[in-house]
Design a protein around this motif. Structure first.
Motif, PDB file in Angstrom:
ATOM      1  N   PHE A 551       0.836  -1.204   0.000  1.00 40.13           N
ATOM      2  CA  PHE A 551       0.000   0.000   0.000  1.00 40.13           C
ATOM      3  C   PHE A 551       0.872   1.256   0.000  1.00 40.13           C
ATOM      4  O   PHE A 551       0.574   2.233  -0.702  1.00 40.13           O
ATOM      5  CB  PHE A 551      -0.923  -0.002   1.215  1.00 40.13           C
ATOM      6  CG  PHE A 551      -1.801   1.211   1.309  1.00 40.13           C
ATOM      7  CD1 PHE A 551      -2.962   1.296   0.581  1.00 40.13           C
ATOM      8  CD2 PHE A 551      -1.438   2.284   2.120  1.00 40.13           C
ATOM      9  CE1 PHE A 551      -3.770   2.422   0.653  1.00 40.13           C
ATOM     10  CE2 PHE A 551      -2.233   3.416   2.202  1.00 40.13           C
ATOM     11  CZ  PHE A 551      -3.400   3.478   1.467  1.00 40.13           C
ATOM     12  N   LYS A 555       0.843   4.035  -2.796  1.00 37.17           N
ATOM     13  CA  LYS A 555       0.555   5.418  -2.393  1.00 37.17           C
ATOM     14  C   LYS A 555       1.560   6.380  -3.011  1.00 37.17           C
ATOM     15  O   LYS A 555       1.189   7.441  -3.544  1.00 37.17           O
ATOM     16  CB  LYS A 555       0.590   5.505  -0.866  1.00 37.17           C
ATOM     17  CG  LYS A 555       0.349   6.896  -0.312  1.00 37.17           C
ATOM     18  CD  LYS A 555       0.388   6.864   1.217  1.00 37.17           C
ATOM     19  CE  LYS A 555       0.167   8.258   1.785  1.00 37.17           C
ATOM     20  NZ  LYS A 555       0.204   8.238   3.274  1.00 37.17           N
ATOM     21  N   PHE A 654      -1.861  -3.189  -8.239  1.00 39.06           N
ATOM     22  CA  PHE A 654      -2.406  -1.950  -7.701  1.00 39.06           C
ATOM     23  C   PHE A 654      -3.614  -1.450  -8.480  1.00 39.06           C
ATOM     24  O   PHE A 654      -4.115  -0.356  -8.188  1.00 39.06           O
ATOM     25  CB  PHE A 654      -1.338  -0.859  -7.696  1.00 39.06           C
ATOM     26  CG  PHE A 654      -0.107  -1.202  -6.907  1.00 39.06           C
ATOM     27  CD1 PHE A 654      -0.214  -1.857  -5.691  1.00 39.06           C
ATOM     28  CD2 PHE A 654       1.156  -0.886  -7.374  1.00 39.06           C
ATOM     29  CE1 PHE A 654       0.905  -2.182  -4.954  1.00 39.06           C
ATOM     30  CE2 PHE A 654       2.282  -1.204  -6.641  1.00 39.06           C
ATOM     31  CZ  PHE A 654       2.171  -1.858  -5.430  1.00 39.06           C
ATOM     32  N   LEU A 657      -6.756  -0.764  -6.370  1.00 42.87           N
ATOM     33  CA  LEU A 657      -6.523   0.325  -5.424  1.00 42.87           C
ATOM     34  C   LEU A 657      -6.511   1.664  -6.150  1.00 42.87           C
ATOM     35  O   LEU A 657      -7.147   2.631  -5.696  1.00 42.87           O
ATOM     36  CB  LEU A 657      -5.212   0.095  -4.690  1.00 42.87           C
ATOM     37  CG  LEU A 657      -4.763   1.216  -3.743  1.00 42.87           C
ATOM     38  CD1 LEU A 657      -5.792   1.408  -2.638  1.00 42.87           C
ATOM     39  CD2 LEU A 657      -3.389   0.922  -3.163  1.00 42.87           C
ATOM     40  N   PHE A 874      -7.747   5.299   3.445  1.00 41.53           N
ATOM     41  CA  PHE A 874      -7.586   3.896   3.062  1.00 41.53           C
ATOM     42  C   PHE A 874      -6.486   3.233   3.882  1.00 41.53           C
ATOM     43  O   PHE A 874      -6.580   2.049   4.220  1.00 41.53           O
ATOM     44  CB  PHE A 874      -7.268   3.781   1.581  1.00 41.53           C
ATOM     45  CG  PHE A 874      -8.463   3.987   0.685  1.00 41.53           C
ATOM     46  CD1 PHE A 874      -9.690   4.352   1.205  1.00 41.53           C
ATOM     47  CD2 PHE A 874      -8.371   3.822  -0.691  1.00 41.53           C
ATOM     48  CE1 PHE A 874     -10.799   4.545   0.397  1.00 41.53           C
ATOM     49  CE2 PHE A 874      -9.473   4.006  -1.515  1.00 41.53           C
ATOM     50  CZ  PHE A 874     -10.679   4.374  -0.966  1.00 41.53           C
ATOM     51  N   LYS A 880     -10.458  -2.136   4.031  1.00 45.74           N
ATOM     52  CA  LYS A 880     -10.388  -1.553   2.689  1.00 45.74           C
ATOM     53  C   LYS A 880      -9.135  -2.033   1.971  1.00 45.74           C
ATOM     54  O   LYS A 880      -9.176  -2.396   0.795  1.00 45.74           O
ATOM     55  CB  LYS A 880     -10.389  -0.024   2.803  1.00 45.74           C
ATOM     56  CG  LYS A 880     -10.782   0.695   1.522  1.00 45.74           C
ATOM     57  CD  LYS A 880     -12.268   0.609   1.280  1.00 45.74           C
ATOM     58  CE  LYS A 880     -12.711   1.430   0.103  1.00 45.74           C
ATOM     59  NZ  LYS A 880     -14.166   1.334  -0.124  1.00 45.74           N
ATOM     60  N   LYS A 881      -8.021  -2.029   2.662  1.00 47.13           N
ATOM     61  CA  LYS A 881      -6.778  -2.492   2.044  1.00 47.13           C
ATOM     62  C   LYS A 881      -6.865  -3.965   1.669  1.00 47.13           C
ATOM     63  O   LYS A 881      -6.351  -4.386   0.629  1.00 47.13           O
ATOM     64  CB  LYS A 881      -5.601  -2.260   2.993  1.00 47.13           C
ATOM     65  CG  LYS A 881      -5.228  -0.798   3.143  1.00 47.13           C
ATOM     66  CD  LYS A 881      -3.935  -0.631   3.903  1.00 47.13           C
ATOM     67  CE  LYS A 881      -4.094  -0.986   5.357  1.00 47.13           C
ATOM     68  NZ  LYS A 881      -2.881  -0.655   6.132  1.00 47.13           N
ATOM     69  N   LEU A 884      -8.799  -4.184  -1.611  1.00 46.67           N
ATOM     70  CA  LEU A 884      -8.238  -3.561  -2.803  1.00 46.67           C
ATOM     71  C   LEU A 884      -6.885  -4.127  -3.207  1.00 46.67           C
ATOM     72  O   LEU A 884      -6.487  -4.015  -4.364  1.00 46.67           O
ATOM     73  CB  LEU A 884      -8.103  -2.048  -2.580  1.00 46.67           C
ATOM     74  CG  LEU A 884      -9.414  -1.305  -2.328  1.00 46.67           C
ATOM     75  CD1 LEU A 884      -9.158   0.156  -2.047  1.00 46.67           C
ATOM     76  CD2 LEU A 884     -10.372  -1.464  -3.506  1.00 46.67           C
ATOM     77  N   ILE A 885      -6.147  -4.695  -2.260  1.00 46.50           N
ATOM     78  CA  ILE A 885      -4.850  -5.303  -2.577  1.00 46.50           C
ATOM     79  C   ILE A 885      -4.974  -6.793  -2.307  1.00 46.50           C
ATOM     80  O   ILE A 885      -4.892  -7.239  -1.161  1.00 46.50           O
ATOM     81  CB  ILE A 885      -3.722  -4.682  -1.744  1.00 46.50           C
ATOM     82  CG1 ILE A 885      -3.679  -3.167  -1.956  1.00 46.50           C
ATOM     83  CG2 ILE A 885      -2.375  -5.279  -2.126  1.00 46.50           C
ATOM     84  CD1 ILE A 885      -2.624  -2.463  -1.140  1.00 46.50           C
TER      85      ILE A 885
END
Length: 915
Positions: A551, A555, A654, A657, A874, A880-881, A884-885
């Motif tokens: 993440f 980011k 990714f 995300l 996030f 959430k992580k 999404l990942i």
């Protein structure tokens, strides 16, 4: 049949006393015997001296003979009293005569140590006694009645015997009272020493705590162990692996007092309380450890609650209650989500306890229908751990048959190898129960079918929720010191008080830790080898990054992509904005402004129509359309940079995300509303200008107009082609045929084409009589057609006809700038439509420039800020992580990192301390 027995003469005295006590009762009504018969026998016999060593013949031989004669005389006197006892028992009903020798023999103690007292000839005489002959020698009942002695004398004999018994009993009572006083004395001394030791340890811990703050902060062993349990809990929830590390699981019926037991062990009233209401709605993991200050802290919070202050205790209870209610989903009553809490203080035993919701038998109003089953499943999930210590709490003040939890514990630990039973509210139980021996049955494991390692009895309060822990402990100690349960031997000293309970639980906990940690470490080592092998085979050139590390990498990439937006050139922004804006408004300009005005065939009417429609368009639609185009352009450029970055890296992990961040950022982004008004004024001023200053602008307008008309003409030709179907080339070369509808359309088209050739300057609309004429002509050729179809076909044909004429006129206007500049009037070179397209083109250029300035100066920065906020949100949302990942690569890295952490950073410390 005669029965022969050998009874030493010295046994007759205690036997006579036993017979008297059994059949004549206790003659002292002021004292209730509380000792067993065997205890009284041994007490009586204990007065007899052990056999002294036999002296040699000489000076001491005479003394020895005198002493032996004295004992012979004394026993003979007691033997003579036996006849009174026998006669008394015969008169009382003859019950004693029916006793067999074996029953009497079991009641008699062993006098083998006192054989030296009886002469040898007495033993030889006793062997020759025949009971049958003795019974026959006895006289009949009438003769017995005559031979009865004086009962007053017998009563005096019995009074003498009872006085002897009373004196012995008083001595024993005195000894017991002295023993209790000694125990209390040493207990007070021990408590004083423990209190002094606690204060000394507190001083030492405070000094060490100051040194730790000056150096690097270190975690205690129990804190490290609790951290491992937290990690494994998340590990279990995500990957469905079983955790076998020990912890103390506290289970019990609702309102059985399990929370109070926990508070006594933690030495603070830390849990919310209610009268009969379910307060524990989710598991609470409490890590107990020793420390210089009595404080509590949550796993995910930095605030320390001072447990010596009542306001902090109230705040802690309120926070626990809020967390419990927050963890319960809508429509449910309890939750399986664990709340982690650490409690430190002087003298607290180190262990990890999990307080579970109380087991219920009935679902009451206000509860979810599945509450009972949910509590059972949560309890079983914790108790099925083979190394979990089950602290089974039972309410002693209610009937034992009402308990539910004991059956549940028996199912999970049938052999009782890891169960500790705790009986609470013993003070109420002793007060309410008619038979205190029932408490003894419970703590001895004889009343319940369940088995346990140990049994404890505790008192956890006086009935008031506001009592302090110190007063409860004093009340508990005073109760057991004065309780007949302990005084009469129904309870053992090590089985009472929560202090002894916490010591026993802590010892059992660390014993299981030592037994299971090394075994669990070996399991993790094997798992690590398997995971590392899989990683090397599938991702040989990648580093093991867990979800949090991935993440952070994503980011940084996303923020780089947002920053790249500020590096887009102004020319690129304006070109994209101008193109997209014209694509969005071109249909409106052609259909609603240009064509209605151009079909008027009059220069004044054309300009008037254009000005009115442009004004309406600018006031209502154009600014909003421009801002929509700018916002969509910003989104597309943002997405384009993300796609380009992805193309370089070729890592699609990714994608979800980035898409979520982009969508959420766009959702949160709001365009500056003040830009709308200023943009409306700018666009209105641009469209008001009609002065083309130079020939390049004129040529650019003609080119813009020509490209636009050609584009519309191509679209119109495509529509007509679809209407009439394939032409003769396509039919012959591609073997395609027209449909019946296309055949009708084609015939209608041919008829309307002939009409346009006859009337080149025809208006945009067909008159009704013209529609009738076309219809009749088609019917004459056998084609039935609807008037609506005729008008629809005419619209496309006239549009094509008009666009051809407009393009021809545009070609003529290429040389019309001279006439426009000098305001000459020429019917052929009156290029008002060119001026219209120049006005539209100039408005597009000015609008694109204005939007570009807003994007680069304001909106890109605001979007970057929104993206940062979304990424921060996030980053704090673990769920959430996780959504999404995803992928095997992430799971494998997560497993590897957890295994490596547990194997090397924690268990190495555990094993070094354990060994």
């Amino acid at each position: 049949m005669g029965i022969r027995f050998r009874v030493p003469l010295q046994k007759l005295h205690p036997l006579s006393r036993a017979i008297h006590h059994r059949y004549c009762g206790n003659t002292n009504p002021q004292r209730t015997p509380h000792r067993t018969a065997s205890a009284r026998y041994f007490t009586s016999i204990s007065r007899l001296p052990m056999r002294p060593p036999k002296p040699n013949k000489g000076s001491g031989w005479q003394n020895y003979q005198q002493q032996r004669n004295f004992w012979v005389a004394r026993l003979a006197a007691r033997l003579l009293k036996l006849r009174y006892i026998l006669l008394g028992s015969a008169v009382g009903g003859g019950y004693t005569a029916k006793k067999t020798y074996d029953e009497w023999k079991d009641m008699l103690p062993d006098f083998s140590e006192y054989n030296w007292v009886i002469p040898d000839f007495v033993w030889e005489l006793s062997e020759q006694i025949d009971l049958d002959k003795l019974a026959k020698a006895l006289p009949e009942m009438e003769e017995i009645a005559k031979l009865l002695p004086d009962f007053d004398k017998i009563g005096e004999s019995f009074t003498f015997l009872k006085s002897l018994l009373s004196s012995d009993r008083e001595k024993i009572d005195q000894l017991q009272e002295e023993l209790l006083r000694t125990q209390l004395k040493y207990q007070r001394m021990l408590e004083r020493l423990e209190k002094e030791n606690k204060e000394l340890r507190k001083v030492v811990l405070q000094k060490d705590d100051k040194g730790i703050h000056q150096r690097k902060v270190k975690k205690s062993l129990i804190d490290l162990y609790s951290e491992v349990l937290d990690i494994l809990s998340d590990y279990d929830a995500n990957y469905n692996t079983q955790d076998h590390l020990p912890r103390v699981v506290v289970v019990g019926d609702q309102s059985a007092g399990k929370t109070s037991v926990l508070e006594m062990i933690a030495q603070a009233r830390i849990f919310p309380r209610g009268s009969g209401e379910m307060m524990t709605r989710s598991p609470v993991k409490v890590t107990l450890s020793e420390g210089p200050h009595h404080v509590a802290i949550f796993k995910d919070s930095g605030r320390e609650f001072d447990l010596t202050k009542e306001e902090d205790l109230a705040a802690l209870r309120h926070e626990i209650e809020l967390r419990m209610r927050k963890s319960v989903k809508e429509g449910q009553t309890v939750s399986s989500e664990t709340i982690s809490l650490s409690v430190k203080g002087p003298g607290i035993q180190r262990m990890v306890l999990v307080d579970l919701p109380g087991v219920i038998s009935t679902v009451t109003a206000g509860m979810a229908s599945d509450t009972k089953d949910t509590i059972f499943s949560i309890s079983k999930a914790y108790m099925q751990n083979p190394n979990a210590i089950i602290l089974c709490i039972q309410d002693g003040s209610v009937d034992a048959e009402r308990s539910i939890v004991t059956d549940l514990v028996s199912q999970m630990d049938p052999q009782g190898k890891r169960t500790i039973f705790v009986l609470t509210k013993v003070d109420l139980a002793e007060k309410n129960l008619a038979s205190p021996s029932r408490i003894q049955q419970i703590v001895e494991g004889k009343l319940f079918p369940m088995k346990a390692l140990g049994y404890f009895a505790v008192v956890t309060g006086k009935g008031s929720s506001g009592d302090r822990i110190e007063s409860i402990k004093d009340y508990e100690e005073d109760f057991f010191q004065n309780s007949r349960l302990l005084r009469d031997g129904m309870l053992k000293a090590h089985q009472v008080t929560t202090k002894n309970l916490s010591l026993a639980v802590s010892d059992c906990f660390w014993k299981m830790v030592r037994e299971s940690v090394e075994q669990q470490a070996d399991v993790f080592k094997a798992s690590r080898f398997n995971l590392e092998t899989e990683w090397k085979n599938n991702y040989p050139r990648l580093r093991e990054l867990d979800r949090n590390e991935l993440f952070e990498k994503a980011k940084n990439e996303i923020l780089d992509e947002v920053i790249s937006l500020s590096q887009v050139t102004p020319q690129h922004w304006e070109a994209i904005l101008q193109k997209k804006l014209w694509e969005r408004v071109s249909t409106h300009v052609i259909e609603n402004i240009y064509l209605p005005a151009a079909q008027t065939m009059d220069s004044g009417t054309f300009n008037t129509t254009v000005d009115i429609k442009l004004k309406q368009w600018t006031d209502k639609q154009l600014p909003h359309k421009a801002l929509e185009v700018a916002w969509e352009t910003l989104q597309e450029e943002f997405a384009r940079f993300m796609a380009e970055y992805k193309g370089k890296d070729q890592d699609d992990i990714f994608d979800k995300l980035k898409e979520a961040v982009k969508d959420e950022s766009i959702k949160r982004h709001k365009w500056n509303e003040r830009a709308l008004d200023s943009l409306r004024v700018i666009q209105h001023n641009a469209l008001e200008d009609r002065s083309i200053t130079d020939k390049p602008q004129w040529d650019a307008a003609i080119q813009f107009m020509e490209e636009t008309l050609q584009s519309r003409l191509r679209d119109t030709e495509s529509v007509i082609k679809d209407m009439v179907g394939p032409d003769w080339k396509q039919r012959w070369l591609n073997w395609k045929n027209r449909t019946p509808d296309q055949h009708i359309r084609n015939e209608t088209k041919n008829e309307l084409d002939r009409l346009l050739k006859l009337h080149d300057d025809h208006t945009a609309y067909l008159a009704n009589d013209e529609v009738t004429t076309v219809r009749k002509n088609l019917e004459g050729r056998g084609v039935e057609v609807d008037p609506v179809l005729i008008k629809d076909t005419w619209h496309q044909l006239y549009r094509r006809h008009f666009l051809h004429k407009a393009l021809s006129h545009c070609n003529l206007c290429k040389r019309g700038f001279y006439y426009y500049q000098r305001h000459f009037v020429d019917s052929e070179l009156e290029c008002n439509d060119v001026v219209l397209f120049w006005r539209i083109q100039r408005m597009l250029i000015i609008t694109a420039n204005t939007l570009r300035q807003q994007l680069t100066n304001t909106e890109v920065r605001r979007l970057e800020k929104n993206v940062k906020e979304v990424l921060d949100d996030f980053g704090e949302d673990t769920e959430k992580k996780t959504q999404l990942i995803t992928g095997r690569r992430v799971q494998l890295a997560e497993d590897l990192n957890v295994i490596i952490f547990l194997s090397f950073h924690v268990f190495v410390s555990f094993l070094s301390i354990v060994h």
